[in-house]
Design an enzyme around this catalytic site. Sequence first.
Site, PDB file in Angstrom:
ATOM      1  N   SER A  66      39.972  26.203  49.169  1.00 20.05           N
ATOM      2  CA  SER A  66      40.886  25.489  48.213  1.00 20.05           C
ATOM      3  C   SER A  66      40.557  24.932  47.073  1.00 20.05           C
ATOM      4  O   SER A  66      39.706  24.412  46.475  1.00 20.05           O
ATOM      5  CB  SER A  66      41.439  24.516  48.065  1.00 20.05           C
ATOM      6  N   TYR A  92      36.151  26.732  44.925  1.00 23.59           N
ATOM      7  CA  TYR A  92      35.343  28.863  44.760  1.00 23.59           C
ATOM      8  C   TYR A  92      33.802  29.354  45.031  1.00 23.59           C
ATOM      9  O   TYR A  92      34.023  29.818  45.264  1.00 23.59           O
ATOM     10  CB  TYR A  92      37.055  28.855  43.393  1.00 23.59           C
ATOM     11  N   HIS A 113      43.911  36.304  37.929  1.00 22.74           N
ATOM     12  CA  HIS A 113      42.984  37.033  38.832  1.00 22.74           C
ATOM     13  C   HIS A 113      41.820  37.142  38.443  1.00 22.74           C
ATOM     14  O   HIS A 113      41.181  37.675  39.182  1.00 22.74           O
ATOM     15  CB  HIS A 113      44.188  38.261  39.453  1.00 22.74           C
ATOM     16  N   LYS A 131      47.867  42.053  43.800  1.00 20.20           N
ATOM     17  CA  LYS A 131      48.678  42.249  42.886  1.00 20.20           C
ATOM     18  C   LYS A 131      49.306  41.882  42.173  1.00 20.20           C
ATOM     19  O   LYS A 131      50.065  40.660  43.379  1.00 20.20           O
ATOM     20  CB  LYS A 131      49.207  43.603  43.064  1.00 20.20           C
ATOM     21  N   ASP A 219      55.577  39.981  39.423  1.00 14.99           N
ATOM     22  CA  ASP A 219      55.807  40.093  40.579  1.00 14.99           C
ATOM     23  C   ASP A 219      56.207  41.160  42.293  1.00 14.99           C
ATOM     24  O   ASP A 219      55.848  41.450  42.463  1.00 14.99           O
ATOM     25  CB  ASP A 219      56.162  39.137  40.286  1.00 14.99           C
TER      26      ASP A 219
END
Length: 408
Positions: A66, A92, A113, A131, A219
Amino acid sequence: MAAQTPFTVKWGILATGGIAESKLLLGPGPRAAHLTLATAFCRDLLCDPAVRDVHDVRHEIVAVASSSSADRAASFIQKIKGPSSAKTYGSYAELVADPNVDIIYVATPHSHHFQNAMLALEAGKNVLCEKALTVTAAQTKKLVAKAKEKNLFLMEAVWTRYFPLSIKVRELISSGAIGRVHRTLADLAFADGNDDGSVTYPDTNRMVNLDLAGGALLDLGIYALTWVFQTLYHLQQDKESPNVLAAIDQYRTGADETTSIICHFPKNKMTGIATTSIKVATDPNNLNSAGPAVRIQGTKGEIQVFGPAFRPTQYKVIRKDDSNVDIVDCPIPKDPKVDYGHGMFWEADECARCLRDGRKESETLPLSESIVIMETMDSAIQQGKIKYPSIISTDVFDPKSPLNTGKR
């Protein structure tokens, strides 16, 4: 002869909750539950592969991160009933540095992303990224180039492509079951709109928040385009990128609320129409009452796929000169031990086999195709005059970006 030991892939999960995850409809009907992407994916990793008749690969969750705290990662592991042995990280950067991780699953919003996937690639990690792969085609090209430079595996997590149903539909088209295919119509839309022009969630919600690359297209529309591309472009012998014509209505936040895209492949005489909306629905009552979500039309008939387009479980084959209609159900297997099975395990199996076999991309969704799909969405976004903030649209990697550190 002794059974072959399955190839084991060790997964690291990047992002655990809140706005970092999309919500997916678990099933049709008014009592349908919702589940976040990372939760669904991880719980599928925990399913016994034998339940879906897979015996050559298996999956382990070995680390979770997280961006806010290791405690939050630990809570996520508990929520999914994951292994207590999994390491938990509060950044990360720590996750991608873990030498025990084979591949990183990027489950953040698509606004993040590019930076998150690049962070993993730069650290030498293979990547499965949700995606839409990025916000712009330029970002996608940078990720692909980096993966090739580092000799790493990279795949866009379009889970629908790996469903046995999708594979069968592509096989039917290739076999000529409905003749020469000329047109695909696909829709994924949800009726979240009100008569006053608003939607049923606040402007800060990731579906309409430009800071999170909100909007129907990236989305939801990606799934409609998935059906256009996997039934038309993917099966072309000589790949032809489409001419793109788009119509977009903007929401008050500047995100797209309803988008329609025509993809014309003139040399192949094919047309794909992909539509999406957060104002009106493909299937208003979630009972498949409105007919198919996807229609693939050929000279000898058509294939109809019933929604939702991201998680279909039934298709029909209707032939021009035959009164019989083939109705095929493709249920998603459940693991009775964990009472779960969502359908995301098939894309994980693809990743495992690619890593086992030394392949750096999936033949089912080559990186070149992800680029063309992103270029198609780029064109639509430009035609609709959608403007995303520079922090999420830049193609310059910054390991200290707030999108990587969670610190603004």
